[in-house]
Design a protein around this motif. Structure first.
Motif, PDB file in Angstrom:
ATOM      1  N   PRO A 104     -43.931  -0.256   3.854  1.00  0.00           N
ATOM      2  CA  PRO A 104     -42.867   0.637   3.361  1.00  0.00           C
ATOM      3  C   PRO A 104     -41.481   0.004   3.496  1.00  0.00           C
ATOM      4  O   PRO A 104     -41.301  -0.981   4.213  1.00  0.00           O
ATOM      5  CB  PRO A 104     -42.996   1.847   4.284  1.00  0.00           C
ATOM      6  N   ASP A 105     -40.525   0.596   2.817  1.00  0.00           N
ATOM      7  CA  ASP A 105     -39.127   0.171   2.951  1.00  0.00           C
ATOM      8  C   ASP A 105     -38.509   0.779   4.211  1.00  0.00           C
ATOM      9  O   ASP A 105     -37.703   0.140   4.886  1.00  0.00           O
ATOM     10  CB  ASP A 105     -38.325   0.631   1.730  1.00  0.00           C
ATOM     11  N   ILE A 106     -38.901   2.035   4.497  1.00  0.00           N
ATOM     12  CA  ILE A 106     -38.274   2.799   5.590  1.00  0.00           C
ATOM     13  C   ILE A 106     -39.347   3.491   6.424  1.00  0.00           C
ATOM     14  O   ILE A 106     -40.355   3.942   5.892  1.00  0.00           O
ATOM     15  CB  ILE A 106     -37.310   3.862   5.017  1.00  0.00           C
ATOM     16  N   ILE A 107     -39.105   3.558   7.731  1.00  0.00           N
ATOM     17  CA  ILE A 107     -39.950   4.365   8.615  1.00  0.00           C
ATOM     18  C   ILE A 107     -39.083   5.424   9.283  1.00  0.00           C
ATOM     19  O   ILE A 107     -38.003   5.119   9.807  1.00  0.00           O
ATOM     20  CB  ILE A 107     -40.649   3.495   9.677  1.00  0.00           C
ATOM     21  N   LEU A 108     -39.556   6.673   9.244  1.00  0.00           N
ATOM     22  CA  LEU A 108     -38.894   7.789   9.930  1.00  0.00           C
ATOM     23  C   LEU A 108     -39.766   8.161  11.126  1.00  0.00           C
ATOM     24  O   LEU A 108     -40.894   8.617  10.955  1.00  0.00           O
ATOM     25  CB  LEU A 108     -38.739   8.981   8.978  1.00  0.00           C
ATOM     26  N   TRP A 109     -39.230   7.989  12.316  1.00  0.00           N
ATOM     27  CA  TRP A 109     -39.992   8.128  13.569  1.00  0.00           C
ATOM     28  C   TRP A 109     -39.513   9.380  14.314  1.00  0.00           C
ATOM     29  O   TRP A 109     -38.483   9.371  14.962  1.00  0.00           O
ATOM     30  CB  TRP A 109     -39.775   6.880  14.415  1.00  0.00           C
ATOM     31  N   ALA A 110     -40.279  10.469  14.215  1.00  0.00           N
ATOM     32  CA  ALA A 110     -39.888  11.748  14.830  1.00  0.00           C
ATOM     33  C   ALA A 110     -40.796  12.046  16.017  1.00  0.00           C
ATOM     34  O   ALA A 110     -41.609  12.971  15.982  1.00  0.00           O
ATOM     35  CB  ALA A 110     -39.951  12.869  13.801  1.00  0.00           C
ATOM     36  N   SER A 111     -40.661  11.276  17.074  1.00  0.00           N
ATOM     37  CA  SER A 111     -41.589  11.381  18.218  1.00  0.00           C
ATOM     38  C   SER A 111     -40.961  12.017  19.453  1.00  0.00           C
ATOM     39  O   SER A 111     -41.363  11.739  20.578  1.00  0.00           O
ATOM     40  CB  SER A 111     -42.124   9.995  18.580  1.00  0.00           C
ATOM     41  N   LYS A 112     -39.988  12.870  19.230  1.00  0.00           N
ATOM     42  CA  LYS A 112     -39.299  13.504  20.363  1.00  0.00           C
ATOM     43  C   LYS A 112     -40.236  14.399  21.172  1.00  0.00           C
ATOM     44  O   LYS A 112     -40.169  14.432  22.406  1.00  0.00           O
ATOM     45  CB  LYS A 112     -38.126  14.334  19.834  1.00  0.00           C
ATOM     46  N   PHE A 113     -41.125  15.109  20.480  1.00  0.00           N
ATOM     47  CA  PHE A 113     -42.007  16.054  21.161  1.00  0.00           C
ATOM     48  C   PHE A 113     -43.330  15.393  21.563  1.00  0.00           C
ATOM     49  O   PHE A 113     -43.645  14.290  21.135  1.00  0.00           O
ATOM     50  CB  PHE A 113     -42.269  17.269  20.271  1.00  0.00           C
ATOM     51  N   ASN A 114     -44.086  16.081  22.392  1.00  0.00           N
ATOM     52  CA  ASN A 114     -45.417  15.650  22.850  1.00  0.00           C
ATOM     53  C   ASN A 114     -45.394  14.486  23.835  1.00  0.00           C
ATOM     54  O   ASN A 114     -46.431  13.881  24.082  1.00  0.00           O
ATOM     55  CB  ASN A 114     -46.327  15.299  21.658  1.00  0.00           C
ATOM     56  N   MET A 115     -44.239  14.171  24.398  1.00  0.00           N
ATOM     57  CA  MET A 115     -44.191  13.142  25.441  1.00  0.00           C
ATOM     58  C   MET A 115     -45.030  13.548  26.650  1.00  0.00           C
ATOM     59  O   MET A 115     -45.569  12.698  27.358  1.00  0.00           O
ATOM     60  CB  MET A 115     -42.744  12.887  25.881  1.00  0.00           C
ATOM     61  N   THR A 116     -45.134  14.861  26.877  1.00  0.00           N
ATOM     62  CA  THR A 116     -45.862  15.358  28.057  1.00  0.00           C
ATOM     63  C   THR A 116     -47.377  15.179  27.945  1.00  0.00           C
ATOM     64  O   THR A 116     -48.083  15.377  28.927  1.00  0.00           O
ATOM     65  CB  THR A 116     -45.557  16.852  28.281  1.00  0.00           C
ATOM     66  N   ASN A 117     -47.871  14.787  26.781  1.00  0.00           N
ATOM     67  CA  ASN A 117     -49.319  14.610  26.611  1.00  0.00           C
ATOM     68  C   ASN A 117     -49.913  13.630  27.615  1.00  0.00           C
ATOM     69  O   ASN A 117     -51.049  13.789  28.056  1.00  0.00           O
ATOM     70  CB  ASN A 117     -49.634  14.117  25.193  1.00  0.00           C
ATOM     71  N   ILE A 177     -38.570   4.012  -3.510  1.00  0.00           N
ATOM     72  CA  ILE A 177     -38.449   3.624  -2.113  1.00  0.00           C
ATOM     73  C   ILE A 177     -39.587   4.249  -1.327  1.00  0.00           C
ATOM     74  O   ILE A 177     -39.730   5.470  -1.275  1.00  0.00           O
ATOM     75  CB  ILE A 177     -37.085   4.088  -1.530  1.00  0.00           C
ATOM     76  N   ASP A 178     -40.422   3.412  -0.717  1.00  0.00           N
ATOM     77  CA  ASP A 178     -41.569   3.895   0.049  1.00  0.00           C
ATOM     78  C   ASP A 178     -41.155   4.202   1.486  1.00  0.00           C
ATOM     79  O   ASP A 178     -40.573   3.343   2.169  1.00  0.00           O
ATOM     80  CB  ASP A 178     -42.691   2.860   0.057  1.00  0.00           C
ATOM     81  N   ILE A 179     -41.473   5.415   1.936  1.00  0.00           N
ATOM     82  CA  ILE A 179     -41.113   5.854   3.289  1.00  0.00           C
ATOM     83  C   ILE A 179     -42.356   6.376   4.000  1.00  0.00           C
ATOM     84  O   ILE A 179     -43.103   7.182   3.448  1.00  0.00           O
ATOM     85  CB  ILE A 179     -40.038   6.961   3.249  1.00  0.00           C
ATOM     86  N   TRP A 180     -42.556   5.921   5.237  1.00  0.00           N
ATOM     87  CA  TRP A 180     -43.626   6.444   6.086  1.00  0.00           C
ATOM     88  C   TRP A 180     -43.006   7.300   7.178  1.00  0.00           C
ATOM     89  O   TRP A 180     -41.983   6.928   7.762  1.00  0.00           O
ATOM     90  CB  TRP A 180     -44.411   5.312   6.742  1.00  0.00           C
ATOM     91  N   THR A 181     -43.628   8.444   7.461  1.00  0.00           N
ATOM     92  CA  THR A 181     -43.140   9.316   8.532  1.00  0.00           C
ATOM     93  C   THR A 181     -44.196   9.452   9.625  1.00  0.00           C
ATOM     94  O   THR A 181     -45.395   9.505   9.343  1.00  0.00           O
ATOM     95  CB  THR A 181     -42.791  10.719   7.988  1.00  0.00           C
ATOM     96  N   PHE A 182     -43.720   9.508  10.872  1.00  0.00           N
ATOM     97  CA  PHE A 182     -44.595   9.628  12.034  1.00  0.00           C
ATOM     98  C   PHE A 182     -44.074  10.726  12.951  1.00  0.00           C
ATOM     99  O   PHE A 182     -42.867  10.873  13.137  1.00  0.00           O
ATOM    100  CB  PHE A 182     -44.648   8.298  12.806  1.00  0.00           C
ATOM    101  N   GLY A 183     -44.994  11.484  13.534  1.00  0.00           N
ATOM    102  CA  GLY A 183     -44.607  12.555  14.442  1.00  0.00           C
ATOM    103  C   GLY A 183     -45.793  13.431  14.784  1.00  0.00           C
ATOM    104  O   GLY A 183     -46.946  13.101  14.473  1.00  0.00           O
ATOM    105  N   GLY A 184     -45.506  14.564  15.414  1.00  0.00           N
ATOM    106  CA  GLY A 184     -46.537  15.515  15.789  1.00  0.00           C
ATOM    107  C   GLY A 184     -46.585  16.687  14.832  1.00  0.00           C
ATOM    108  O   GLY A 184     -46.341  16.551  13.629  1.00  0.00           O
TER     109      GLY A 184
END
Length: 319
Positions: free
Chosen positions: A123-136, A62-69
Protein backbone atom coordinates in the motif's frame (compact mmCIF):
# COMPACT_ATOMS: atom_id res chain seq x y z
CA UNK A 1 9.43 -37.11 13.66
CA UNK A 2 6.23 -35.32 14.71
CA UNK A 3 8.16 -32.04 14.97
CA UNK A 4 9.56 -32.41 11.43
CA UNK A 5 6.12 -33.28 10.04
CA UNK A 6 4.58 -30.24 11.79
CA UNK A 7 7.20 -27.88 10.38
CA UNK A 8 6.69 -29.25 6.86
CA UNK A 9 2.91 -28.69 7.15
CA UNK A 10 3.36 -25.11 8.44
CA UNK A 11 5.94 -24.40 5.69
CA UNK A 12 3.27 -24.37 2.96
CA UNK A 13 1.17 -21.40 4.24
CA UNK A 14 4.29 -19.55 5.53
CA UNK A 15 7.92 -19.76 4.42
CA UNK A 16 11.21 -21.64 4.89
CA UNK A 17 12.08 -19.71 8.06
CA UNK A 18 10.00 -22.28 9.96
CA UNK A 19 12.94 -24.68 9.73
CA UNK A 20 15.21 -22.16 11.53
CA UNK A 21 12.77 -21.57 14.38
CA UNK A 22 14.34 -22.55 17.70
CA UNK A 23 17.86 -22.31 16.29
CA UNK A 24 17.75 -18.61 15.42
CA UNK A 25 16.45 -16.47 18.29
CA UNK A 26 15.33 -13.69 15.91
CA UNK A 27 12.79 -15.92 14.20
CA UNK A 28 9.36 -16.00 15.82
CA UNK A 29 6.11 -17.81 15.02
CA UNK A 30 2.73 -16.12 15.54
CA UNK A 31 -0.60 -17.87 15.09
CA UNK A 32 -3.35 -15.28 14.66
CA UNK A 33 -6.14 -17.52 13.33
CA UNK A 34 -5.44 -21.17 12.59
CA UNK A 35 -8.80 -21.68 10.85
CA UNK A 36 -7.83 -19.04 8.27
CA UNK A 37 -4.18 -20.21 8.18
CA UNK A 38 -3.07 -16.80 9.46
CA UNK A 39 0.35 -17.91 10.64
CA UNK A 40 3.35 -15.60 10.55
CA UNK A 41 6.97 -16.75 10.59
CA UNK A 42 9.34 -13.81 10.57
CA UNK A 43 12.94 -12.87 11.19
CA UNK A 44 12.78 -9.75 13.38
CA UNK A 45 16.13 -8.56 12.03
CA UNK A 46 15.49 -9.01 8.31
CA UNK A 47 13.31 -5.95 7.69
CA UNK A 48 15.95 -3.64 9.19
CA UNK A 49 18.50 -4.46 6.49
CA UNK A 50 16.16 -5.17 3.58
CA UNK A 51 16.22 -2.83 0.60
CA UNK A 52 13.03 -0.93 -0.02
CA UNK A 53 10.78 -2.61 -2.55
CA UNK A 54 9.35 0.00 -4.89
CA UNK A 55 6.09 -1.08 -6.45
CA UNK A 56 4.88 -0.01 -9.86
CA UNK A 57 1.70 2.02 -9.77
CA UNK A 58 -1.00 0.51 -11.92
CA UNK A 59 -3.39 3.44 -11.57
CA UNK A 60 -3.84 6.71 -9.72
CA UNK A 61 -5.79 5.20 -6.79
CA UNK A 62 -4.07 5.50 -3.42
CA UNK A 63 -4.01 2.14 -1.62
CA UNK A 64 -4.49 2.34 2.16
CA UNK A 65 -4.39 -0.48 4.72
CA UNK A 66 -6.00 -0.03 8.13
CA UNK A 67 -5.20 -1.95 11.33
CA UNK A 68 -6.95 -1.98 14.68
CA UNK A 69 -9.46 -3.73 16.91
CA UNK A 70 -13.24 -3.62 17.13
CA UNK A 71 -13.40 0.19 16.91
CA UNK A 72 -11.76 -0.01 13.48
CA UNK A 73 -13.47 -3.21 12.37
CA UNK A 74 -16.77 -1.45 13.15
CA UNK A 75 -20.41 -2.58 13.21
CA UNK A 76 -20.46 -2.99 16.99
CA UNK A 77 -23.32 -0.59 17.66
CA UNK A 78 -26.28 -2.33 16.07
CA UNK A 79 -26.85 -1.09 12.53
CA UNK A 80 -23.70 0.99 12.49
CA UNK A 81 -20.72 1.03 10.17
CA UNK A 82 -16.97 1.58 10.56
CA UNK A 83 -14.91 4.71 10.19
CA UNK A 84 -13.00 2.81 7.47
CA UNK A 85 -16.16 2.25 5.41
CA UNK A 86 -17.23 5.85 5.92
CA UNK A 87 -13.77 7.11 4.93
CA UNK A 88 -14.00 5.10 1.71
CA UNK A 89 -17.33 6.79 0.91
CA UNK A 90 -15.85 10.26 1.42
CA UNK A 91 -12.83 9.93 -0.86
CA UNK A 92 -12.90 8.24 -4.27
CA UNK A 93 -9.14 8.72 -4.69
CA UNK A 94 -8.38 6.03 -2.11
CA UNK A 95 -8.83 2.27 -1.98
CA UNK A 96 -9.10 0.95 1.58
CA UNK A 97 -8.36 -2.56 2.86
CA UNK A 98 -9.37 -3.13 6.48
CA UNK A 99 -7.33 -5.74 8.39
CA UNK A 100 -8.88 -4.94 11.78
CA UNK A 101 -10.90 -7.48 13.74
CA UNK A 102 -12.68 -7.59 17.08
CA UNK A 103 -10.27 -7.90 20.00
CA UNK A 104 -7.11 -7.43 17.95
CA UNK A 105 -4.08 -6.13 19.86
CA UNK A 106 -0.72 -4.88 18.59
CA UNK A 107 0.82 -8.38 18.93
CA UNK A 108 -1.69 -9.69 16.39
CA UNK A 109 -1.64 -6.59 14.20
CA UNK A 110 2.12 -6.85 13.57
CA UNK A 111 1.65 -10.49 12.60
CA UNK A 112 -1.21 -9.62 10.20
CA UNK A 113 0.91 -6.83 8.67
CA UNK A 114 3.82 -9.24 8.16
CA UNK A 115 1.63 -11.91 6.60
CA UNK A 116 -0.03 -9.58 4.11
CA UNK A 117 2.81 -7.26 3.19
CA UNK A 118 4.73 -10.29 1.94
CA UNK A 119 1.83 -11.59 -0.14
CA UNK A 120 -0.11 -8.62 -1.49
CA UNK A 121 0.57 -5.42 -3.41
CA UNK A 122 2.21 -2.97 -1.05
CA UNK A 123 0.00 0.00 0.00
CA UNK A 124 0.88 3.68 -0.22
CA UNK A 125 -0.37 4.43 3.31
CA UNK A 126 -0.93 2.51 6.54
CA UNK A 127 -3.38 3.75 9.20
CA UNK A 128 -2.49 2.17 12.56
CA UNK A 129 -5.30 2.51 15.15
CA UNK A 130 -3.96 0.29 17.94
CA UNK A 131 -4.71 2.47 20.95
CA UNK A 132 -7.18 -0.02 22.45
CA UNK A 133 -6.73 -3.66 23.52
CA UNK A 134 -3.26 -3.13 25.00
CA UNK A 135 -4.57 -4.91 28.12
CA UNK A 136 -5.00 -8.18 26.18
CA UNK A 137 -1.45 -9.25 26.97
CA UNK A 138 -2.05 -9.08 30.73
CA UNK A 139 -3.43 -12.62 30.59
CA UNK A 140 -1.04 -14.01 27.97
CA UNK A 141 1.57 -16.45 29.24
CA UNK A 142 3.73 -15.88 26.16
CA UNK A 143 3.15 -12.44 24.68
CA UNK A 144 5.16 -11.27 21.70
CA UNK A 145 7.90 -9.28 23.44
CA UNK A 146 8.22 -11.28 26.65
CA UNK A 147 11.84 -12.23 25.95
CA UNK A 148 12.72 -8.61 25.23
CA UNK A 149 10.93 -7.10 28.23
CA UNK A 150 11.75 -10.03 30.54
CA UNK A 151 8.51 -9.46 32.42
CA UNK A 152 5.70 -11.81 33.39
CA UNK A 153 2.37 -10.25 34.27
CA UNK A 154 1.23 -11.15 37.76
CA UNK A 155 -2.31 -12.33 36.92
CA UNK A 156 -1.35 -14.80 34.17
CA UNK A 157 -1.44 -17.90 36.39
CA UNK A 158 -4.67 -16.76 38.07
CA UNK A 159 -6.18 -16.29 34.63
CA UNK A 160 -5.23 -19.84 33.61
CA UNK A 161 -6.93 -21.24 36.72
CA UNK A 162 -9.99 -19.05 36.10
CA UNK A 163 -10.29 -20.32 32.50
CA UNK A 164 -10.01 -23.92 33.71
CA UNK A 165 -12.75 -23.39 36.29
CA UNK A 166 -14.97 -21.71 33.67
CA UNK A 167 -14.52 -24.67 31.29
CA UNK A 168 -15.46 -27.14 34.03
CA UNK A 169 -18.41 -24.96 35.01
CA UNK A 170 -19.65 -24.82 31.41
CA UNK A 171 -19.31 -28.59 30.99
CA UNK A 172 -21.22 -29.36 34.19
CA UNK A 173 -23.98 -26.96 33.21
CA UNK A 174 -24.25 -28.70 29.85
CA UNK A 175 -24.90 -32.12 31.38
CA UNK A 176 -26.18 -31.73 34.97
CA UNK A 177 -29.52 -30.06 35.69
CA UNK A 178 -28.84 -30.32 39.44
CA UNK A 179 -25.62 -28.32 39.06
CA UNK A 180 -27.37 -25.66 36.95
CA UNK A 181 -30.13 -25.37 39.56
CA UNK A 182 -27.65 -25.11 42.41
CA UNK A 183 -25.72 -22.42 40.55
CA UNK A 184 -28.87 -20.37 40.04
CA UNK A 185 -29.81 -20.68 43.72
CA UNK A 186 -26.35 -19.52 44.87
CA UNK A 187 -26.46 -16.53 42.54
CA UNK A 188 -29.92 -15.59 43.87
CA UNK A 189 -28.99 -15.95 47.56
CA UNK A 190 -25.52 -14.39 47.46
CA UNK A 191 -25.36 -11.99 44.48
CA UNK A 192 -22.97 -9.55 46.15
CA UNK A 193 -20.42 -12.31 46.79
CA UNK A 194 -20.26 -13.31 43.13
CA UNK A 195 -19.61 -9.90 41.61
CA UNK A 196 -16.32 -9.46 39.79
CA UNK A 197 -14.06 -6.79 41.23
CA UNK A 198 -11.68 -5.04 38.87
CA UNK A 199 -8.14 -4.99 40.22
CA UNK A 200 -5.82 -2.04 39.92
CA UNK A 201 -2.79 -2.80 37.79
CA UNK A 202 0.65 -2.34 39.27
CA UNK A 203 2.77 0.43 37.76
CA UNK A 204 5.29 -2.08 36.41
CA UNK A 205 2.52 -4.04 34.65
CA UNK A 206 1.23 -0.84 33.05
CA UNK A 207 4.74 0.16 31.95
CA UNK A 208 5.46 -3.22 30.38
CA UNK A 209 2.01 -3.35 28.77
CA UNK A 210 2.45 0.00 27.01
CA UNK A 211 6.10 -0.76 26.22
CA UNK A 212 4.95 -3.91 24.42
CA UNK A 213 2.65 -1.71 22.31
CA UNK A 214 5.57 0.65 21.65
CA UNK A 215 7.90 -2.12 20.46
CA UNK A 216 5.23 -3.63 18.21
CA UNK A 217 4.26 -0.29 16.68
CA UNK A 218 7.89 0.64 16.04
CA UNK A 219 8.39 -2.74 14.36
CA UNK A 220 5.30 -2.17 12.19
CA UNK A 221 6.73 1.18 11.12
CA UNK A 222 10.14 -0.30 10.27
CA UNK A 223 8.56 -3.17 8.33
CA UNK A 224 6.48 -0.66 6.35
CA UNK A 225 9.48 1.55 5.58
CA UNK A 226 11.59 -1.42 4.48
CA UNK A 227 8.86 -2.58 2.08
CA UNK A 228 8.34 0.82 0.47
CA UNK A 229 5.13 2.03 2.14
CA UNK A 230 5.19 5.80 1.66
CA UNK A 231 3.37 7.00 4.79
CA UNK A 232 2.41 5.69 8.22
CA UNK A 233 -0.26 7.30 10.43
CA UNK A 234 -0.84 6.58 14.12
CA UNK A 235 -4.53 7.11 14.89
CA UNK A 236 -5.95 7.69 18.38
CA UNK A 237 -9.72 7.20 18.22
CA UNK A 238 -11.86 8.78 20.92
CA UNK A 239 -13.52 6.89 23.78
CA UNK A 240 -15.60 7.54 26.89
CA UNK A 241 -13.63 9.67 29.35
CA UNK A 242 -11.95 11.85 26.73
CA UNK A 243 -14.66 14.49 27.13
CA UNK A 244 -13.82 15.05 30.81
CA UNK A 245 -10.03 14.63 30.44
CA UNK A 246 -10.17 12.39 33.52
CA UNK A 247 -7.90 9.82 31.89
CA UNK A 248 -5.19 12.23 30.75
CA UNK A 249 -3.19 11.93 33.95
CA UNK A 250 -3.16 8.16 34.39
CA UNK A 251 0.07 6.28 33.79
CA UNK A 252 -1.19 4.37 30.77
CA UNK A 253 -2.20 7.57 28.94
CA UNK A 254 1.00 9.38 29.87
CA UNK A 255 3.16 6.51 28.57
CA UNK A 256 1.02 6.05 25.46
CA UNK A 257 1.35 9.73 24.51
CA UNK A 258 5.06 9.68 25.32
CA UNK A 259 5.65 6.69 23.06
CA UNK A 260 3.67 8.27 20.22
CA UNK A 261 5.91 11.32 20.45
CA UNK A 262 8.98 9.10 20.53
CA UNK A 263 7.87 7.24 17.39
CA UNK A 264 7.17 10.44 15.44
CA UNK A 265 10.58 11.84 16.43
CA UNK A 266 12.37 8.60 15.58
CA UNK A 267 10.65 8.38 12.21
CA UNK A 268 10.39 12.07 11.39
CA UNK A 269 8.70 12.96 8.09
CA UNK A 270 7.39 9.41 7.81
CA UNK A 271 5.07 8.94 10.81
CA UNK A 272 2.25 11.36 11.61
CA UNK A 273 -0.34 11.35 14.41
CA UNK A 274 -4.09 11.77 13.93
CA UNK A 275 -5.47 12.40 17.42
CA UNK A 276 -9.27 12.40 17.69
CA UNK A 277 -9.52 12.36 21.48
CA UNK A 278 -10.19 16.09 21.79
CA UNK A 279 -13.19 15.91 19.47
CA UNK A 280 -15.43 14.10 21.95
CA UNK A 281 -17.47 16.33 24.25
CA UNK A 282 -20.09 15.81 26.94
CA UNK A 283 -22.66 17.11 24.47
CA UNK A 284 -21.88 14.66 21.64
CA UNK A 285 -20.75 11.60 23.63
CA UNK A 286 -24.17 9.92 23.62
CA UNK A 287 -24.53 10.64 19.90
CA UNK A 288 -21.13 9.27 18.85
CA UNK A 289 -20.75 6.30 21.23
CA UNK A 290 -23.02 3.39 22.16
CA UNK A 291 -20.73 2.21 24.98
CA UNK A 292 -17.32 3.12 26.42
CA UNK A 293 -15.50 3.05 23.10
CA UNK A 294 -17.57 1.75 20.17
CA UNK A 295 -18.91 4.30 17.70
CA UNK A 296 -22.42 4.71 16.43
CA UNK A 297 -23.02 5.43 12.74
CA UNK A 298 -22.81 9.16 13.53
CA UNK A 299 -19.56 8.62 15.42
CA UNK A 300 -18.00 6.68 12.55
CA UNK A 301 -19.02 9.32 10.02
CA UNK A 302 -17.65 12.07 12.26
CA UNK A 303 -14.27 10.39 12.78
CA UNK A 304 -13.99 9.47 9.10
CA UNK A 305 -14.55 13.12 8.18
CA UNK A 306 -11.72 14.30 10.45
CA UNK A 307 -9.34 11.57 9.24
CA UNK A 308 -10.15 12.35 5.60
CA UNK A 309 -9.52 16.07 6.08
CA UNK A 310 -6.21 15.35 7.80
CA UNK A 311 -5.08 13.04 4.98
CA UNK A 312 -6.12 15.49 2.25
CA UNK A 313 -4.18 18.29 3.94
CA UNK A 314 -1.10 16.32 5.03
CA UNK A 315 -0.61 13.26 2.84
CA UNK A 316 2.06 13.49 0.15
CA UNK A 317 0.33 10.65 -1.71
CA UNK A 318 -2.94 12.54 -2.02
CA UNK A 319 -1.41 15.78 -3.31
Amino acid sequence: MIEIFTRVIIFFPTNSKIFKFGFDKNIIIEIVDLSKLQINITDRQSYRSKEKIIKKKENDTIDIWTFGGSTTYGNNCGESSSWVDELQKKNNKINLKNFAFNGADSDQQVAILNININKKKIPDIILWASKFNMTNILTKSNYRNQKILKHKFRDVEKHKKFLYIKRVDKTLKSYLISYTLMDAIILRLFPSKIKYTKKTLSDIDVKMMVKNFHINTNEAIEISKSRGVKEFYLISLFSDGNETKKNNLDLKTILYNSYLEDLTNKHANYVKIIDLTDYLSIENKDIFLCDAMHQTLEGNIFQADIINNFLVNNSISLK
